[in-house]
Design a protein around this motif. Structure first.
Motif, PDB file in Angstrom:
ATOM      1  N   GLU A  17       0.818  -1.218   0.000  1.00 15.69           N
ATOM      2  CA  GLU A  17       0.000   0.000   0.000  1.00 15.69           C
ATOM      3  C   GLU A  17       0.851   1.267   0.000  1.00 15.69           C
ATOM      4  OE1 GLU A  17      -3.602   0.034   2.601  1.00 15.69           O
ATOM      5  OE2 GLU A  17      -2.847  -1.934   3.227  1.00 15.69           O
ATOM      6  N   LEU A  18       2.177   1.125   0.064  1.00 16.79           N
ATOM      7  CA  LEU A  18       3.043   2.297  -0.044  1.00 16.79           C
ATOM      8  C   LEU A  18       2.876   2.903  -1.437  1.00 16.79           C
ATOM      9  CD1 LEU A  18       6.284   0.911   1.629  1.00 16.79           C
ATOM     10  CD2 LEU A  18       4.880   2.806   2.493  1.00 16.79           C
ATOM     11  N   PRO A  19       2.973   4.230  -1.565  1.00 11.99           N
ATOM     12  CA  PRO A  19       2.866   4.862  -2.887  1.00 11.99           C
ATOM     13  C   PRO A  19       3.937   4.346  -3.842  1.00 11.99           C
ATOM     14  CG  PRO A  19       2.684   6.505  -1.154  1.00 11.99           C
ATOM     15  CD  PRO A  19       3.099   5.211  -0.492  1.00 11.99           C
ATOM     16  N   ASP A  20       3.610   4.373  -5.129  1.00 13.62           N
ATOM     17  CA  ASP A  20       4.521   3.860  -6.154  1.00 13.62           C
ATOM     18  C   ASP A  20       5.908   4.480  -6.078  1.00 13.62           C
ATOM     19  OD1 ASP A  20       2.635   2.136  -7.156  1.00 13.62           O
ATOM     20  OD2 ASP A  20       2.045   3.443  -8.817  1.00 13.62           O
ATOM     21  N   VAL A  21       5.992   5.794  -5.834  1.00 11.07           N
ATOM     22  CA  VAL A  21       7.304   6.438  -5.819  1.00 11.07           C
ATOM     23  C   VAL A  21       8.177   5.873  -4.707  1.00 11.07           C
ATOM     24  CG1 VAL A  21       6.632   8.434  -4.377  1.00 11.07           C
ATOM     25  CG2 VAL A  21       8.532   8.630  -6.013  1.00 11.07           C
ATOM     26  N   ILE A  22       7.611   5.544  -3.573  1.00 11.73           N
ATOM     27  CA  ILE A  22       8.382   4.959  -2.473  1.00 11.73           C
ATOM     28  C   ILE A  22       8.823   3.547  -2.847  1.00 11.73           C
ATOM     29  CG2 ILE A  22       8.286   4.149  -0.074  1.00 11.73           C
ATOM     30  CD1 ILE A  22       6.474   6.555   0.525  1.00 11.73           C
ATOM     31  N   THR A  23       7.918   2.769  -3.405  1.00 11.64           N
ATOM     32  CA  THR A  23       8.252   1.406  -3.833  1.00 11.64           C
ATOM     33  C   THR A  23       9.353   1.429  -4.890  1.00 11.64           C
ATOM     34  OG1 THR A  23       6.002   0.718  -3.340  1.00 11.64           O
ATOM     35  CG2 THR A  23       7.281  -0.727  -4.762  1.00 11.64           C
ATOM     36  N   ARG A  24       9.254   2.349  -5.856  1.00 16.82           N
ATOM     37  CA  ARG A  24      10.287   2.475  -6.901  1.00 16.82           C
ATOM     38  C   ARG A  24      11.625   2.839  -6.291  1.00 16.82           C
ATOM     39  NH1 ARG A  24       6.527   5.566  -9.648  1.00 16.82           N
ATOM     40  NH2 ARG A  24       7.817   7.423  -9.346  1.00 16.82           N
ATOM     41  N   TYR A  25      11.624   3.809  -5.357  1.00 16.72           N
ATOM     42  CA  TYR A  25      12.871   4.219  -4.708  1.00 16.72           C
ATOM     43  C   TYR A  25      13.494   3.048  -3.950  1.00 16.72           C
ATOM     44  CZ  TYR A  25      15.998   5.711  -1.103  1.00 16.72           C
ATOM     45  OH  TYR A  25      17.079   5.778  -0.278  1.00 16.72           O
ATOM     46  N   LEU A  26      12.690   2.366  -3.132  1.00 16.80           N
ATOM     47  CA  LEU A  26      13.223   1.266  -2.322  1.00 16.80           C
ATOM     48  C   LEU A  26      13.786   0.155  -3.204  1.00 16.80           C
ATOM     49  CD1 LEU A  26      10.500   1.116   0.476  1.00 16.80           C
ATOM     50  CD2 LEU A  26      12.822   2.065   0.662  1.00 16.80           C
ATOM     51  N   SER A  27      13.099  -0.184  -4.278  1.00 16.56           N
ATOM     52  CA  SER A  27      13.587  -1.226  -5.201  1.00 16.56           C
ATOM     53  C   SER A  27      14.888  -0.791  -5.857  1.00 16.56           C
ATOM     54  CB  SER A  27      12.543  -1.527  -6.267  1.00 16.56           C
ATOM     55  OG  SER A  27      11.405  -2.107  -5.692  1.00 16.56           O
ATOM     56  N   ALA A  28      14.952   0.447  -6.323  1.00 17.75           N
ATOM     57  CA  ALA A  28      16.167   0.949  -6.978  1.00 17.75           C
ATOM     58  C   ALA A  28      17.329   1.003  -5.992  1.00 17.75           C
ATOM     59  CB  ALA A  28      15.901   2.328  -7.577  1.00 17.75           C
ATOM     60  N   HIS A  29      17.043   1.443  -4.761  1.00 15.71           N
ATOM     61  CA  HIS A  29      18.087   1.531  -3.741  1.00 15.71           C
ATOM     62  C   HIS A  29      18.640   0.136  -3.426  1.00 15.71           C
ATOM     63  CE1 HIS A  29      20.329   3.317  -0.514  1.00 15.71           C
ATOM     64  NE2 HIS A  29      19.692   2.640   0.425  1.00 15.71           N
ATOM     65  N   ARG A  30      17.754  -0.846  -3.272  1.00 14.98           N
ATOM     66  CA  ARG A  30      18.191  -2.223  -3.002  1.00 14.98           C
ATOM     67  C   ARG A  30      19.032  -2.771  -4.151  1.00 14.98           C
ATOM     68  NH1 ARG A  30      13.351  -2.983  -0.419  1.00 14.98           N
ATOM     69  NH2 ARG A  30      12.325  -3.652  -2.315  1.00 14.98           N
ATOM     70  N   ALA A  31      18.681  -2.391  -5.392  1.00 10.26           N
ATOM     71  CA  ALA A  31      19.396  -2.891  -6.571  1.00 10.26           C
ATOM     72  C   ALA A  31      20.645  -2.063  -6.887  1.00 10.26           C
ATOM     73  CB  ALA A  31      18.457  -2.880  -7.776  1.00 10.26           C
ATOM     74  N   HIS A  32      20.939  -1.046  -6.053  1.00 13.16           N
ATOM     75  CA  HIS A  32      22.073  -0.143  -6.271  1.00 13.16           C
ATOM     76  C   HIS A  32      21.956   0.581  -7.612  1.00 13.16           C
ATOM     77  CE1 HIS A  32      23.773  -1.798  -2.657  1.00 13.16           C
ATOM     78  NE2 HIS A  32      23.790  -3.009  -3.180  1.00 13.16           N
ATOM     79  N   ASP A  33      20.719   0.862  -8.047  1.00 10.95           N
ATOM     80  CA  ASP A  33      20.456   1.607  -9.279  1.00 10.95           C
ATOM     81  C   ASP A  33      20.305   3.080  -8.893  1.00 10.95           C
ATOM     82  OD1 ASP A  33      19.503   2.793 -11.586  1.00 10.95           O
ATOM     83  OD2 ASP A  33      18.074   1.185 -12.039  1.00 10.95           O
TER      84      ASP A  33
END
Length: 123
Positions: A17-33
């Motif tokens: 339920e987190l907003p898309d921008v937060i989910t995108r940031y967290l995924s990118a941060h985890r992937a070192h992107d």
């Protein structure tokens, strides 16, 4: 009679339920992107991590590049909260080769539109 102002209470939400921008940031941060992570921030955004404040996209990009290579660790999203339409918290459990080896960190997001305006990372 004047009523005291009360702060909105954070309520638990499912991580999806987190907003898309937060989910995108967290995924990118985890992937070192770093490029994708930086794209989640407003141009005048601020990040506060480990007592240091990073203001603006260039400073945030430098911070992201440094934290991506400083330690090796795993990240697990363990909880999410919503205070209001622009304030969300994501709690992560990290384990790795940093001092202490394990920590729970709260990522406190403030959104502006569909971008992150402020991120405060704290235990």
């Amino acid at each position: 009679m004047h009523q005291p102002q009360t702060q909105p209470q954070a309520r638990s939400i499912a991580p999806n339920e987190l907003p898309d921008v937060i989910t995108r940031y967290l995924s990118a941060h985890r992937a070192h992107d770093t490029a994708a992570a930086v794209a989640s921030f407003a141009g005048d955004a601020t990040v506060v991590d480990d007592g240091t404040t990073y203001e603006g996209v260039a400073a945030i990009e430098g911070w992201l590049s440094r934290v991506a290579t400083e330690f090796t660790y795993t990240v697990e999203l363990t909880a999410a909260e919503r205070t209001d339409a622009t304030h969300y918290d994501a709690v992560h459990h990290l384990e790795g080769d940093f001092p202490g080896g394990a920590v729970d960190l709260r990522y406190r997001f403030t959104l502006h539109g569909d971008l992150i305006e402020r991120l405060v990372i704290e235990p």
